[in-house]
Design a protein around this motif. Structure first.
Motif, PDB file in Angstrom:
ATOM      1  N   ASP A  64     -12.993 -11.229  -5.247  1.00 48.49           N
ATOM      2  CA  ASP A  64     -13.508  -9.916  -5.661  1.00 48.49           C
ATOM      3  C   ASP A  64     -13.354  -8.886  -4.541  1.00 48.49           C
ATOM      4  O   ASP A  64     -13.023  -7.719  -4.795  1.00 48.49           O
ATOM      5  N   LYS A  65     -13.586  -9.318  -3.298  1.00 45.51           N
ATOM      6  CA  LYS A  65     -13.457  -8.397  -2.165  1.00 45.51           C
ATOM      7  C   LYS A  65     -12.003  -7.973  -1.974  1.00 45.51           C
ATOM      8  O   LYS A  65     -11.712  -6.823  -1.642  1.00 45.51           O
ATOM      9  N   ILE A  66     -11.102  -8.890  -2.188  1.00 51.49           N
ATOM     10  CA  ILE A  66      -9.681  -8.590  -1.996  1.00 51.49           C
ATOM     11  C   ILE A  66      -9.181  -7.632  -3.075  1.00 51.49           C
ATOM     12  O   ILE A  66      -8.459  -6.667  -2.794  1.00 51.49           O
ATOM     13  N   ILE A  67      -9.574  -7.883  -4.312  1.00 48.53           N
ATOM     14  CA  ILE A  67      -9.169  -6.984  -5.397  1.00 48.53           C
ATOM     15  C   ILE A  67      -9.773  -5.599  -5.200  1.00 48.53           C
ATOM     16  O   ILE A  67      -9.115  -4.575  -5.422  1.00 48.53           O
ATOM     17  N   ALA A  68     -11.023  -5.553  -4.747  1.00 46.84           N
ATOM     18  CA  ALA A  68     -11.667  -4.260  -4.477  1.00 46.84           C
ATOM     19  C   ALA A  68     -10.920  -3.504  -3.387  1.00 46.84           C
ATOM     20  O   ALA A  68     -10.760  -2.277  -3.456  1.00 46.84           O
ATOM     21  N   ALA A  69     -10.451  -4.228  -2.366  1.00 50.59           N
ATOM     22  CA  ALA A  69      -9.694  -3.588  -1.289  1.00 50.59           C
ATOM     23  C   ALA A  69      -8.385  -3.014  -1.814  1.00 50.59           C
ATOM     24  O   ALA A  69      -7.942  -1.945  -1.390  1.00 50.59           O
ATOM     25  N   ALA A  70      -7.744  -3.730  -2.741  1.00 57.25           N
ATOM     26  CA  ALA A  70      -6.494  -3.238  -3.330  1.00 57.25           C
ATOM     27  C   ALA A  70      -6.743  -1.940  -4.107  1.00 57.25           C
ATOM     28  O   ALA A  70      -5.983  -0.973  -3.989  1.00 57.25           O
ATOM     29  N   LYS A  71      -7.805  -1.916  -4.886  1.00 56.34           N
ATOM     30  CA  LYS A  71      -8.125  -0.713  -5.665  1.00 56.34           C
ATOM     31  C   LYS A  71      -8.510   0.445  -4.746  1.00 56.34           C
ATOM     32  O   LYS A  71      -8.114   1.591  -4.968  1.00 56.34           O
ATOM     33  N   GLN A  72      -9.262   0.123  -3.699  1.00 54.14           N
ATOM     34  CA  GLN A  72      -9.711   1.154  -2.755  1.00 54.14           C
ATOM     35  C   GLN A  72      -8.537   1.860  -2.088  1.00 54.14           C
ATOM     36  O   GLN A  72      -8.574   3.073  -1.851  1.00 54.14           O
ATOM     37  N   THR A  73      -7.475   1.116  -1.799  1.00 54.97           N
ATOM     38  CA  THR A  73      -6.337   1.676  -1.065  1.00 54.97           C
ATOM     39  C   THR A  73      -5.191   2.111  -1.980  1.00 54.97           C
ATOM     40  O   THR A  73      -4.177   2.624  -1.495  1.00 54.97           O
ATOM     41  N   GLY A  74      -5.328   1.870  -3.261  1.00 52.07           N
ATOM     42  CA  GLY A  74      -4.275   2.261  -4.189  1.00 52.07           C
ATOM     43  C   GLY A  74      -3.090   1.313  -4.203  1.00 52.07           C
ATOM     44  O   GLY A  74      -2.000   1.684  -4.651  1.00 52.07           O
ATOM     45  N   ALA A  75      -3.291   0.083  -3.747  1.00 53.54           N
ATOM     46  CA  ALA A  75      -2.215  -0.910  -3.794  1.00 53.54           C
ATOM     47  C   ALA A  75      -1.928  -1.276  -5.249  1.00 53.54           C
ATOM     48  O   ALA A  75      -2.836  -1.319  -6.078  1.00 53.54           O
ATOM     49  N   ASP A  76      -0.657  -1.545  -5.563  1.00 56.58           N
ATOM     50  CA  ASP A  76      -0.313  -1.920  -6.937  1.00 56.58           C
ATOM     51  C   ASP A  76       0.109  -3.381  -7.059  1.00 56.58           C
ATOM     52  O   ASP A  76       0.496  -3.824  -8.138  1.00 56.58           O
ATOM     53  N   ALA A  77       0.021  -4.139  -5.942  1.00 59.59           N
ATOM     54  CA  ALA A  77       0.384  -5.553  -5.981  1.00 59.59           C
ATOM     55  C   ALA A  77      -0.345  -6.312  -4.884  1.00 59.59           C
ATOM     56  O   ALA A  77      -0.728  -5.735  -3.860  1.00 59.59           O
ATOM     57  N   ILE A  78      -0.509  -7.621  -5.110  1.00 64.55           N
ATOM     58  CA  ILE A  78      -1.142  -8.494  -4.110  1.00 64.55           C
ATOM     59  C   ILE A  78      -0.251  -9.700  -3.871  1.00 64.55           C
ATOM     60  O   ILE A  78       0.176 -10.376  -4.807  1.00 64.55           O
ATOM     61  N   HIS A  79       0.047  -9.959  -2.593  1.00 60.43           N
ATOM     62  CA  HIS A  79       0.790 -11.149  -2.186  1.00 60.43           C
ATOM     63  C   HIS A  79      -0.198 -12.090  -1.494  1.00 60.43           C
ATOM     64  O   HIS A  79      -0.825 -11.717  -0.502  1.00 60.43           O
ATOM     65  N   PRO A  80      -0.348 -13.331  -1.983  1.00 59.66           N
ATOM     66  CA  PRO A  80      -1.351 -14.231  -1.404  1.00 59.66           C
ATOM     67  C   PRO A  80      -0.888 -15.026  -0.199  1.00 59.66           C
ATOM     68  O   PRO A  80      -1.695 -15.728   0.421  1.00 59.66           O
ATOM     69  N   GLY A  81       0.419 -14.963   0.154  1.00 60.04           N
ATOM     70  CA  GLY A  81       0.907 -15.796   1.253  1.00 60.04           C
ATOM     71  C   GLY A  81       0.841 -17.256   0.869  1.00 60.04           C
ATOM     72  O   GLY A  81       1.174 -17.639  -0.252  1.00 60.04           O
ATOM     73  N   TYR A  82       0.401 -18.101   1.805  1.00 57.34           N
ATOM     74  CA  TYR A  82       0.154 -19.509   1.474  1.00 57.34           C
ATOM     75  C   TYR A  82      -1.228 -19.889   1.990  1.00 57.34           C
ATOM     76  O   TYR A  82      -1.777 -19.252   2.879  1.00 57.34           O
ATOM     77  N   GLY A  83      -1.818 -20.933   1.417  1.00 52.65           N
ATOM     78  CA  GLY A  83      -3.192 -21.279   1.747  1.00 52.65           C
ATOM     79  C   GLY A  83      -4.154 -20.306   1.087  1.00 52.65           C
ATOM     80  O   GLY A  83      -3.784 -19.518   0.208  1.00 52.65           O
ATOM     81  N   PHE A  84      -5.423 -20.351   1.502  1.00 54.31           N
ATOM     82  CA  PHE A  84      -6.456 -19.478   0.948  1.00 54.31           C
ATOM     83  C   PHE A  84      -6.388 -19.472  -0.584  1.00 54.31           C
ATOM     84  O   PHE A  84      -6.533 -20.509  -1.206  1.00 54.31           O
ATOM     85  N   LEU A  85      -6.115 -18.322  -1.210  1.00 56.03           N
ATOM     86  CA  LEU A  85      -6.170 -18.195  -2.665  1.00 56.03           C
ATOM     87  C   LEU A  85      -4.798 -18.267  -3.336  1.00 56.03           C
ATOM     88  O   LEU A  85      -4.663 -17.950  -4.518  1.00 56.03           O
ATOM     89  N   SER A  86      -3.779 -18.708  -2.605  1.00 55.21           N
ATOM     90  CA  SER A  86      -2.407 -18.643  -3.121  1.00 55.21           C
ATOM     91  C   SER A  86      -2.174 -19.510  -4.348  1.00 55.21           C
ATOM     92  O   SER A  86      -1.312 -19.205  -5.168  1.00 55.21           O
ATOM     93  N   GLU A  87      -2.897 -20.626  -4.487  1.00 55.62           N
ATOM     94  CA  GLU A  87      -2.720 -21.504  -5.644  1.00 55.62           C
ATOM     95  C   GLU A  87      -3.979 -21.561  -6.501  1.00 55.62           C
ATOM     96  O   GLU A  87      -4.243 -22.557  -7.169  1.00 55.62           O
ATOM     97  N   ASN A  88      -4.723 -20.460  -6.490  1.00 55.89           N
ATOM     98  CA  ASN A  88      -5.938 -20.356  -7.289  1.00 55.89           C
ATOM     99  C   ASN A  88      -5.606 -19.598  -8.572  1.00 55.89           C
ATOM    100  O   ASN A  88      -5.426 -18.384  -8.568  1.00 55.89           O
ATOM    101  N   ALA A  89      -5.515 -20.330  -9.678  1.00 55.43           N
ATOM    102  CA  ALA A  89      -5.117 -19.708 -10.949  1.00 55.43           C
ATOM    103  C   ALA A  89      -6.122 -18.654 -11.398  1.00 55.43           C
ATOM    104  O   ALA A  89      -5.740 -17.626 -11.975  1.00 55.43           O
TER     105      ALA A  89
END
Length: 630
Positions: A64-89
């Motif tokens: 939720d914090k990451i998506i909020a940060a994307a909206k706050q900055t006007g980002a139109d895409a999110i790249h998860p890299g690897y690890g963390f939330l990268s394989e979280n459906a």
């Protein structure tokens, strides 16, 4: 086309993604925790948003914090890299539901490959070779024991939701099965909240072969050939390479075609890896290579594939996520040369791979010798909160021997202090005859025992190199009118025959050497605050002048040193207390690992500077034990 990209990750992979995005004209947004406020990925991005405290569970793992940060900055895409939330459906779906582009596979593809038992069934249906075993719903001890007996020992028990080597047990005999199953389930429940298991036939000469696949939203799927990741320690990859040594064209075609079928079976989009286990007892052969799992993300070792194909996989990810087709067709992809990658970690192999955190006062990685993927610079901190990777060192050559030689050269050039690294261990692995011959299995490191982790013996040459380095400033100063070290307490002095001498020390030993006897020494030293670093086989030795005591104490004189920066979580003794040899004195915690410090011999605790709850730095003297009879 994506215009502004938020990277939901940190460290070297965040820096790697930022680099390609910038080349494509895409603005970037970094996210960071308290510990990463001044991190390189934050400094490299166009914008950065704070998302919480240092623990990943309160920052990088909070979707939720990451998506909020994307909206706050006007980002139109999110790249998860690897690890963390990268394989979280669930997170992938939340990103899509928020109206953002997800740089990764469909949530349904992640789910399909998320559980090992379901994935194996799906792969079998798709005509992908699968290791003989059992993935049934009946999880009773009796049924599992029966199936294991039928498969034949040794057999491997694996948590269906496992990863990273957790929830895995090898069982050599029927009598040991029940106890191993109980232990495996307990670990799986604690790690993944799921204690279901599957069984697989144990492969006696295993090689880890994986195939890079790539799909798009237009129904296209290609492979970018294979990688060999067999050199592993406790199921964690150490050195990876592409292509796999000993892989003939016929076997390559079959295994890569199977990987494409696997990706198509889950309607795959983006970068993914199909991992296989090969029975290499008679070399690599397609009928003895079996599907293990699919990683639905970019892999740590993706640079070796990029090096042999000339493809930027991150660029492909961003283009495909933006709706474009894969830039190249299968017949336009080919293998050129050989590439090898070594993972440089902040850990000390000589102390059981204890993590080594703290400030990187010295960090020199030669980018003229290798491709360096890193998330830190000199002066940065290696945090105890995250993976302790310092860098990935990647080389390319016309053939395997060339790539290996270049990697060895690059490892010899690593300069890191006071944080310890596994550079010497990597070099020892690289020089192992079996690895050099390309005949390694996943058990090679375990089979070698301590042979790959022992520090090289300090020789006369290293003393001479250190002395030469310490001579230099005094010798040069003596040539200036009215200057020189005469009468100083530096350890420098003239011998009666006119040959200058200097005293240097390492640990508890000191030697006085003449300039004349040192001039033929080979190698060089790095001058740092407190002395000279001399490297032998990529292992650092710190020499200093008399009077410098930092890090000089050792267990031989009863000093108990902190082997890593950390927190004292238990203190078992008091000053003046008598202790036995091997008795636990205290426990340190760092990077979620505990390390017990024990008495080197029987005696009395004469000094105690540690206190429970205190943070300590590497090589701080925490206690002193005076031996009996002194």
């Amino acid at each position: 086309m994506i215009e502004k990209l938020l990277i939901a990750n940190r460290g070297e992979i965040a820096c790697r993604i930022i680099r390609t995005a910038r080349e494509m004209g895409i603005a970037t947004v970094a996210v960071y925790s308290d510990a990463d406020a001044n991190a390189l990925h934050v400094r490299s991005a166009d914008e950065a948003v704070h998302i919480g405290p240092s623990p990943a569970a309160e920052s990088y793992l909070v979707g939720d914090k990451i998506i909020a940060a994307a909206k706050q900055t006007g980002a139109d895409a999110i790249h998860p890299g690897y690890g963390f939330l990268s394989e979280n459906a669930g997170f992938a779906q939340a990103v899509i539901d928020a109206g953002l582009a997800w740089v990764g596979p469909k949530p349904s593809s992640i789910e399909a490959m998320g559980l090992k038992d379901a994935a194996k069934k799906l792969m079998r249906e798709a005509g992908v070779p699968v290791t003989p075993g059992y993935e049934g719903e009946d999880q009773s001890v009796e049924r599992l024991q029966k199936e294991a007996d039928a498969i034949g020992y040794p057999v491997l028990i694996k948590a269906v939701a496992g990863g990273g080597g957790k929830g895995m047990r090898k069982v050599d005999a029927a009598k040991d099965f029940a106890a191993a199953l109980e232990s495996c389930r307990r670990e799986a429940k604690a790690s993944f909240s799921n204690d279901e298991v599957l069984l697989e036939k144990w492969i006696t000469s295993p090689r880890h072969i994986e195939v890079q696949v790539f799909g798009d939203g237009h129904g296209n799927v290609v492979h970018l050939f294979e990688r060999d990741c067999s050199l592993q320690r406790r199921h964690q990859k150490v050195i990876e390479e592409a292509p796999a040594p000993g892989m003939d064209e016929a076997t390559r075609e079959e295994i890569c075609a199977a990987a494409v079928r696997a990706a198509k079976a889950v309607d795959y989009e983006g970068a993914g890896t199909i991992e296989f286990i090969a029975d290499a007892s008679e070399g690599l052969c397609a009928d003895r290579i079996f599907f293990m799992e699919m990683n639905t993300r970019l892999q740590v070792e993706h640079p070796v594939t990029e090096e042999i194909t000339g493809v930027d996989l991150v660029e492909w990810q961003l283009r495909v996520a933006g709706g474009e087709p894969i830039p190249l067709e299968q017949d336009q992809l080919s293998i050129n040369g050989h590439s090898v990658e070594a993972r440089l970690y902040a850990e000390d192999p000589t102390t059981g791979f204890l993590p080594s955190t703290g400030k990187l006062d010295l960090l020199e990685l030669d980018e003229g010798l290798a491709r360096i993927e890193t998330g830190v610079e000199q002066g940065d901190q290696v945090s105890p909160h995250y993976d302790p990777m310092i860098a990935k060192i990647v080389t390319w050559g016309e053939d395997r021997d060339d790539a290996m030689l270049q990697l060895a050269t690059a490892l010899h050039a690593v300069r890191v202090w006071p944080v310890r690294t596994n550079a010497a261990f990597l070099l020892a692995c690289l020089n192992d005859p079996t690895f050099r011959a390309g005949e390694m299995t996943t058990g090679l490191i375990a089979d070698r025992g301590d042979a790959l982790t022992e520090a090289p013996e300090l020789g006369e040459n290293e003393w001479q190199v250190a002395a030469l380095n310490e001579f230099a400033p005094y010798y040069l100063a003596s040539e200036q009118p009215g200057s020189g070290p005469w009468g100083s307490a530096s350890g420098f002095r003239l011998n009666r025959d006119g040959s200058p001498r200097i005293t240097v020390q390492h640990g508890g030993e000191a030697r006085t050497l003449e300039l004349e006897e040192c001039v033929s020494a080979t190698g060089f030293a790095t001058t740092i605050d407190g002395g000279s670093l001399v490297y032998k086989e990529a292992h650092p030795f710190l020499f200093s002048l008399p009077g410098y005591t930092g890090g000089a104490a050792s267990a031989a004189d009863g000093a108990i040193l902190a082997p890593m920066p950390g927190k004292v979580i238990a203190l078992d003794v008091a000053e003046g207390q008598k202790v036995e040899a091997g008795q636990r004195l205290m426990v340190l915690e760092a990077m979620k690992m505990e390390h017990a410090l024990t008495a080197p011999f029987a005696g009395t605790v004469t000094e105690l500077s540690a206190s429970e709850g205190a943070q300590v730095q590497v090589e701080a003297v925490l206690a002193v034990v005076e031996p009996e009879g002194d």
